[in-house]
Design a protein around this motif. Structure first.
Motif, PDB file in Angstrom:
ATOM      1  N   SER A  21       4.898  -6.156  35.249  1.00  0.00           N
ATOM      2  CA  SER A  21       4.470  -5.113  34.626  1.00  0.00           C
ATOM      3  C   SER A  21       5.246  -4.969  33.344  1.00  0.00           C
ATOM      4  N   THR A  24       4.617  -7.775  30.838  1.00  0.00           N
ATOM      5  CA  THR A  24       3.444  -7.791  30.256  1.00  0.00           C
ATOM      6  C   THR A  24       3.613  -6.684  28.955  1.00  0.00           C
ATOM      7  N   MET A  25       4.233  -5.640  29.359  1.00  0.00           N
ATOM      8  CA  MET A  25       4.351  -4.599  28.212  1.00  0.00           C
ATOM      9  C   MET A  25       5.283  -5.063  27.023  1.00  0.00           C
ATOM     10  N   LEU A  27       5.079  -8.239  26.015  1.00  0.00           N
ATOM     11  CA  LEU A  27       4.360  -9.166  25.425  1.00  0.00           C
ATOM     12  C   LEU A  27       3.389  -8.300  24.415  1.00  0.00           C
ATOM     13  N   VAL A  28       2.896  -7.214  25.314  1.00  0.00           N
ATOM     14  CA  VAL A  28       1.956  -6.443  24.195  1.00  0.00           C
ATOM     15  C   VAL A  28       2.734  -5.780  23.049  1.00  0.00           C
ATOM     16  N   HIS A  29       4.124  -5.512  23.077  1.00  0.00           N
ATOM     17  CA  HIS A  29       4.776  -4.713  21.993  1.00  0.00           C
ATOM     18  C   HIS A  29       5.087  -5.915  21.095  1.00  0.00           C
ATOM     19  N   LYS A  31       3.174  -8.567  20.385  1.00  0.00           N
ATOM     20  CA  LYS A  31       1.887  -9.028  19.752  1.00  0.00           C
ATOM     21  C   LYS A  31       1.705  -8.017  18.729  1.00  0.00           C
ATOM     22  N   LYS A  32       2.118  -6.756  18.974  1.00  0.00           N
ATOM     23  CA  LYS A  32       1.894  -5.551  18.040  1.00  0.00           C
ATOM     24  C   LYS A  32       2.792  -5.731  16.734  1.00  0.00           C
ATOM     25  N   GLU A  34       4.116  -8.886  15.818  1.00  0.00           N
ATOM     26  CA  GLU A  34       3.791  -9.842  15.084  1.00  0.00           C
ATOM     27  C   GLU A  34       2.797  -9.665  14.183  1.00  0.00           C
ATOM     28  N   ASP A 373     -10.854  -3.389  24.547  1.00  0.00           N
ATOM     29  CA  ASP A 373     -10.712  -2.989  25.793  1.00  0.00           C
ATOM     30  C   ASP A 373     -10.993  -1.851  26.305  1.00  0.00           C
ATOM     31  N   LYS A 376      -8.723   1.157  26.967  1.00  0.00           N
ATOM     32  CA  LYS A 376      -7.870   1.669  26.127  1.00  0.00           C
ATOM     33  C   LYS A 376      -8.532   2.936  25.148  1.00  0.00           C
ATOM     34  N   LYS A 381     -12.416   0.481  15.719  1.00  0.00           N
ATOM     35  CA  LYS A 381     -11.432  -0.519  15.463  1.00  0.00           C
ATOM     36  C   LYS A 381     -11.599  -1.253  14.097  1.00  0.00           C
TER      37      LYS A 381
END
Length: 452
Positions: A21, A24-25, A27-29, A31-32, A34, A373, A376, A381
């Protein structure tokens, strides 16, 4: 999001689900971040070659020359040139006589010349004030004894006043050469020895402005009746606030308007587009597509090429490269057949339009945003620049490719862009117009100077 070393150690000693978890958090951060870095790089690298930003926004960046490297220097092939030629009627002739023989020293003043060789020097005369005095006569009638007096010409109202030349030069220097009033006064003083006040210069400009009102109405009427118009707008600072200069122009006539709004309210105040029924070339500003308007649309291809370049530079989308190549190919072909006095054949039209559709269909997987998603936060968007451009190309396909079918339609909107370019120079010199009246005066006089 900040974690101390101790917190990270505790997470690393946790169960696999907690570690997964946490990763994953992260990786999401990442991605944001980037995406944010990519957008900032796009904003930093955007210029007039890969976006809709004007050349004036490029700053001190060295512009890329549009000319191919190498080749012959000087004017391009086919340029008429401006070489001086001998005039048959010079204002002054100075003869340089042969007085003596260089061989035997004999006197030759009385010997007639056999021929002459001419050379001419073209120069500007020294400026000076030219004073015209008007005198009105007064006479006594011998029959009835009543005194009679002639009248001064119209406009001659003071004992000493400026002539029409002062007014015309003041307006010309202020508008066409963007000189401030102080520098105009200094120029007059340097040339003539007389320095008018800035208030006098302003009055000259206002008189020219009033004199041009009938001409402006005539030009607007001619523009409304033309088959094709170019339209554009640019920001203009008045009293320190952003307002807009709008233009409607063709190859012969140009009209300008200053308004605090950029869109439909300004078009209605200008009074031209609401009743226009020809073809309007523009840069796809949404206000031009109002359902109340009856004109046909033609979109600027140069804007589309630059936007495609931005997608190529930052998104690396193949469809943008192919669309850019197709538009260039279509315009090159159109220019060739027009030079030959022909039209694009229906077969070639069908092929180009089919390829246009295929490029957009195949590019969907590149520009289309992934499905949101459902877990979310709800809400629309924001679309990417690539998605916005692709949907615009799909929605306005007839307007994008109108130049293929109608020989009156150019590929780009350069006509309107050229006609508003010098306004940016004026703003750079002055910083801002001090009054709305001054901006309107400038717009009307610029209309006169840049119409045939």
């Amino acid at each position: 999001m900040k974690y101390t070393a101790e917190q990270i150690k505790q997470i690393s000693r946790s169960d696999p689900d907690t570690i997964a978890s946490f990763i994953t958090m992260l990786l999401v951060h990442i991605k944001k971040l980037e995406a944010r870095v990519s957008e900032l790089e796009r904003q930093l690298g955007s210029n007039s070659s890969n976006s809709s930003k004007p050349p004036s926004s490029d700053g001190l960046r060295k512009p890329r020359s549009m000319r191919p490297s190498g080749g012959k220097k000087g004017a391009p092939r086919g340029h008429d040139g401006h070489t001086f030629v001998l005039t048959p009627h010079p204002d002054e002739i100075i003869r340089h006589e042969v007085k003596t023989c260089s061989h035997c020293s004999a006197l030759l003043q009385d010997i007639p010349a056999q021929s002459h060789t001419r050379r001419q020097v073209v120069d500007l005369p020294l400026p000076r004030l030219f004073v015209t005095e008007h005198q009105v006569e007064m006479k006594m009638c011998p029959c009835c004894g009543v005194k009679q007096q002639s009248v001064f010409p119209e406009g001659v109202t003071a004992s000493v006043q400026y002539g029409e030349g002062w007014k015309a030069w003041t307006a010309y220097l202020s508008v066409n050469h963007c000189l401030p009033l102080e520098r105009i006064a200094q120029l007059f003083e340097d040339l003539s020895g007389h320095r008018p006040s800035e208030a006098t210069l302003l009055s000259h400009i206002h008189r020219v402005f009033e004199h041009l009102e009938p001409l402006e109405k005539d030009i607007r009427q001619r523009l409304k009746q033309s088959d094709l118009l170019h339209a554009d707008e640019t920001g203009l600072r008045i009293e320190g606030r952003l307002q807009w200069l709008h233009t409607a122009t063709n190859a012969e006539w140009t009209a300008y308007d200053v308004h605090e709004k950029r869109g439909k309210k300004a078009f209605e105040a200008m009074g031209m587009l609401p009743t226009y029924t020809g073809i309007l070339v523009h840069d796809c500003w949404a206000s031009y597509f109002s359902g109340d308007y009856r004109f046909e649309h033609a979109l600027c291809g140069a804007h589309l090429l630059r936007e495609c370049q931005g997608i190529i530079d930052y998104d690396k989308h193949r469809w943008a490269t192919e669309m850019q190549a197709l538009l260039r190919e279509a315009w090159t072909l159109t220019k060739k057949v027009r030079e030959e006095g022909r039209c694009v054949t229906s077969t070639i039209l069908a092929d180009l339009e089919s390829r246009y559709d295929v490029i957009l269909e195949q590019g969907v997987h590149e520009w289309k945003s992934p499905e949101p998603d459902p877990s979310k936060k709800r809400g629309p968007k924001a679309k990417s620049k690539a998605a916005n451009l692709a949907e615009r190309l799909r929605l306005h396909k007839p307007a994008v490719l109108r130049f293929l079918r109608d020989e009156r339609v150019p590929f780009d909107n350069s006509q309107a862009e050229r006609d508003i370019r010098m306004v940016k120079v004026k703003q750079k010199v002055s910083g801002t117009f001090r009054t709305p009246e001054g901006a309107h005066r400038f717009a009307r006089m610029w209309l006169y100077l840049h119409s045939s």
